[in-house]
Design an enzyme around this catalytic site. Structure first.
Site, short mmCIF file in Angstrom:
data_model
loop_
_atom_site.label_atom_id
_atom_site.label_comp_id
_atom_site.label_asym_id
_atom_site.label_seq_id
_atom_site.Cartn_x
_atom_site.Cartn_y
_atom_site.Cartn_z
N ASP A 1 0.86 -1.17 0.00
CA ASP A 1 0.00 0.00 0.00
C ASP A 1 0.91 1.24 0.00
O ASP A 1 2.13 1.14 0.15
CB ASP A 1 -0.98 -0.01 1.19
CG ASP A 1 -2.18 0.92 0.92
OD1 ASP A 1 -2.13 1.70 -0.05
OD2 ASP A 1 -3.16 0.87 1.69
C1 NOJ Z 1 -3.95 4.08 0.14
C2 NOJ Z 1 -5.13 3.19 0.34
O1 NOJ Z 1 -5.05 2.51 1.57
C3 NOJ Z 1 -5.31 2.17 -0.77
O2 NOJ Z 1 -6.56 1.55 -0.61
C4 NOJ Z 1 -5.21 2.80 -2.13
O3 NOJ Z 1 -5.39 1.83 -3.12
C5 NOJ Z 1 -3.86 3.48 -2.24
N1 NOJ Z 1 -3.75 4.50 -1.22
C6 NOJ Z 1 -3.60 4.08 -3.62
O4 NOJ Z 1 -4.37 5.18 -3.82
#
Ligand code: NOJ
Length: 760
Positions: free
Chosen positions: A285
């Site tokens: 993530d």
């Molecule tokens: C953080 C989030 O937790 C995740 O769900 C998302 O896909 C990513 N950012 C990318 O934007």
């Protein structure tokens, strides 16, 4: 006889071997050939995922010098950019200006629709309609790929039982059975049957794992959970996505057993790859590689090596792998083979998308013009939104309203365009959303509508600022709260009925939007009380990205329609239901607590050794509270219709079954009301005695049916052998002989009951 005995283990061994092999990716000659030509630096470059920051940045940093990095072969994929021109340019840098010309793929968060925004996922789950959910994914993929994107950071399948956590909005609620079915429908919808088709994309199941169980419901917080709960309750939807063939997995921010998911070898290799046979790639993530420094796992070089060795293939935004792996190879901390393995998985994804054959496969300005936000897709969004609403109360059966009525339409969300799409809609267009007042005028042009805002969403300017990070969601009126309230009272007094649209602004749920008080803000409660005090019939249209605590409103003589954040066609869909063009059929996929103190509360809680004999009366030395009942305010699976359904004659096809046998459970459902309608028939199971304590009951089947008024149907739900199984204390997936209780009904509490025995 003897021979069979000797042969049997060998045959079993062979079968296991074949099964494991079948899940392994057979080497792709093009990929192997390319790997043979790549330098160590080029391989490391493929592991790097960057964003130029055009979309929504969900962390403190965005990537810098993206163009130069692509040209230097230091980028494997991009996210946060869209549109054929921009994507083409980036692809040209990679294809024309790097030594090997390896194409990029392009990611995005398309959580509930691309430009055509559907209801938030929690709302979609309330439809209990797998075809509908699959169709949302299919349309999302077709619009996103038309704009050049071929990798989607969805589905989010984190089981969530703490509505303080804002990201409950993004998932399918509390239940692993329903969550698994939804995970599969979404993966299939995005990926289709052929990933090289120009309108399908790679799905990414997230957030692996357990992200939905942060301590105290605070986003990004630690998770501490025993293996039994993990395996039985929290892991099934991720596994279901893997079984459906999902091609990528995103790690979560939290730790699992004390090791951050992004660096957790047990999770990413032993469980995901070895046990479940996943053969796609794993991405971190946003900056979660670098965040392991804050977690206390070492410096950037250490955490990057930890992540790679654990089984991570791609680093989102931290650039830890990019900047430290070469040094780690020099120092013998990681091997080139480990890097090659990760790189291979990224290249395999590119191959699966058909990008080696044609790097510009997804770049087609004609498609972008023709296939995005079509009238047809908007029509579908309207229909699906109506199907996600849950009728929580229909006091005096005031709903549906007459299209000629004199209606006071009040509340801070009644004429708010920027709160219709809901959280995680960076690719949507707020300005194109239909407000509720517009929807009412479209659907009931003869109605006399007296509009008044009535109150702010909240009066607190600092709070509003926190919510308005992505645009104006809470706009604090220049007029005083008293004047606004007065205006609403006057509107109500001049009308036959009051529709009060209240709840949460879009950014009051979603990422980094945890709340410790999940009630309707006090400013809006005052408005509700004032509307009830006028003596006019009151309908609450309740908007939120999570279950709310509404004990006071639930007791008031009002009707309540829960509409989540419904998407681009919000106003039209709400009007369709309010005026009876569509008879509501949604059912809650999370339990609604009476107060924060009951959390976590969910339908499959265990009974304890001291269950209270009645949920309402306090009993000393029983598992209950002094100050509140054990029962939720509104149970899982609950949702009313404008018609009524009567259940009778629940039967099982056999009283005893053997291991491996199916069992049919059938029930008669009659539409006894005055309207055609849909009903979600739900089946819950209780394993009476087993080697690890069973849940009180657990969802194990459902079917959505349509019944004309007066119509009767016999509905059959089939229990499969796996439905009786659970993970025991050795983490074996087993069924144990003995009695099972079967409950079938309209929600998790109102059921008929029967049972059967699983023979030894
Ligand atoms: C953080 C989030 O937790 C995740 O769900 C998302 O896909 C990513 N950012 C990318 O934007």
């Amino acid at each position: 006889m003897k021979k069979t005995k000797v042969l049997l283990p060998f045959i079993l061994f062979l079968l296991v071997l074949v099964a494991t092999r079948a899940q392994e990716q057979t080497p792709i000659p093009e990929v192997e050939e390319l790997l043979g030509k790549m330098t160590l630096q080029e391989k490391i470059g493929q592991l790097n995922l960057v964003t130029p920051g055009g979309g929504i940045a969900t962390g403190a940093v965005v990537s810098e010098n993206v163009e130069a990095k692509i040209k230097a072969g230091q980028v494997g994929a991009l996210f946060g950019i869209a549109g054929p021109e921009k994507i083409k340019k980036a692809q040209e840098y990679a294809v024309n200006e790097t030594r090997l010309g390896i194409p990029l793929f392009f990611g995005s968060d398309i959580i509930h629709g691309y430009r055509t925004t559907f209801p938030i996922p929690l709302g979609l789950s309330s439809s209990w309609d797998m075809d509908l959910i699959g169709e949302v994914a299919r349309i999302s993929a077709s619009e996103a790929t038309a704009d050049g994107i071929n990798w989607n950071f969805s589905p989010m399948v984190d089981i969530a039982r703490d509505p303080r956590w804002g990201r409950v909005a993004e998932g399918a609620g509390e239940d692993p059975y329903l969550g698994s079915a939804i995970a599969q429908a979404m993966v299939k919808g995005y990926q289709g049957a052929d990933l090289t088709a120009a309108n399908t994309m790679i799905a990414c199941v997230k957030h692996f794992a357990l992200y939905g169980a942060p301590e105290a419901g605070r986003d990004y917080n630690s998770v501490d959970m025993g293996r039994l709960k993990m395996y039985n309750q929290y892991l099934p939807p991720y596994k279901a996505a893997i079984d459906a063939g999902v091609a990528s997995v995103m790690t979560s921010f939290n730790d699992v057993d004390g090791i951050p998911a992004t660096g957790n070898k047990w999770l990413l290799t032993e469980l995901l790859r070895n046990e479940w046979g996943f053969n796609g790639f794993v991405v971190s993530d946003y900056t979660s590689v670098g965040e392991m420094i804050e977690h206390g796992m070492g410096d950037m070089q250490q955490v990057s090596a930890l992540a790679l060795k654990a089984g991570l293939d791609m680093d989102m935004v931290s650039e830890g792998l990019l900047n430290t792996l070469e040094k780690s190879v020099d120092q013998d901390i990681v091997s080139e083979e480990e890097i090659t393995n990760a790189c291979r998985r990224i290249l395999e994804a590119k191959y699966k998308l058909g990008l080696f054959e044609d790097p510009y496969r997804y770049i087609n300005p004609k498609r972008a013009k023709k296939e995005i936000l079509t009238q047809e897709n908007r029509k579908t969004a309207r229909e699906f939104a109506a199907r996600s609403f849950v009728l929580l109360k229909n006091h005096n059966e005031i709903l549906p309203l007459k299209k000629e009525a004199k209606i006071a339409l009040v509340g801070p969300l009644a004429d708010s365009r920027s709160n219709m799409l809901g959280t995680w809609s960076p690719t949507g267009k707020h300005e194109l959303a239909v407000t509720i007042i517009e929807g009412f005028r479209n659907v009931a042009p003869k109605a006399k509508i007296n509009y008044a805002k009535g109150s702010n969403i909240v009066d607190d300017k600092d709070y509003a600022k926190r919510i308005n990070v992505f645009g104006q969601r809470i706009d604090i009126d220049k007029r005083s709260p008293e004047i606004m309230l007065r205006e609403a009272i006057e509107a109500a007094e001049a009308s036959d009925v009051v529709v009060t649209v209240v709840g949460e602004a879009t950014e009051m749920s979603g990422e980094s939007s945890s709340r410790t008080d999940i009630s309707i803000p006090e400013e809006q409660k005052k408005l509700i009380r004032a509307m009830v005090a006028t003596g006019k019939p009151v309908v609450l249209v309740l908007m939120s990205g999570r279950p709310l605590t509404i004990p006071e409103e639930f007791e008031l003589p009002v009707s309540i329609l829960q509409v989540w954040h419904p998407g681009i066609e919000a106003g039209n869909a709400i009007a369709d239901v309010v005026f009876g063009d569509y008879n509501p059929s949604g059912k809650l996929t999370s339990t609604w607590p009476r107060n924060i103190g009951q959390i976590p509360i969910y339908h499959s809680m265990k009974r304890t050794g001291r269950p209270s004999s009645t949920p309402d009366a306090y009993e000393k030395f029983k598992s209950n509270y002094l100050d509140v009942s054990n029962a939720p305010l509104i149970p899982f699976g609950f949702g009313l219709s404008y018609t009524k359904f009567a259940y009778s004659d629940l039967k099982v096809s056999k009283n005893e079954i053997g291991f491996g046998e199916d069992l049919d459970v059938s029930v008669t459902v009659k539409n006894t009301g005055d309207m055609d309608g849909e009903e979600v028939v739900q089946l819950y199971l209780r394993d009476v005695v087993r080697s690890v304590t069973p849940p009180g009951k657990q969802l194990k089947g459902f079917k959505k049916i349509f019944l004309k008024k007066g119509e009767t149907k016999r509905v059959t739900l089939t229990l499969r052998p796996d439905d009786l199984k659970f993970y025991n204390s050795s983490l074996e997936f087993v069924a144990e002989p003995g009695d099972f209780e079967v409950f079938v009904g309209t929600n998790s509490e109102k059921t008929l009951k029967t049972g059967f025995t699983l023979k030894k």
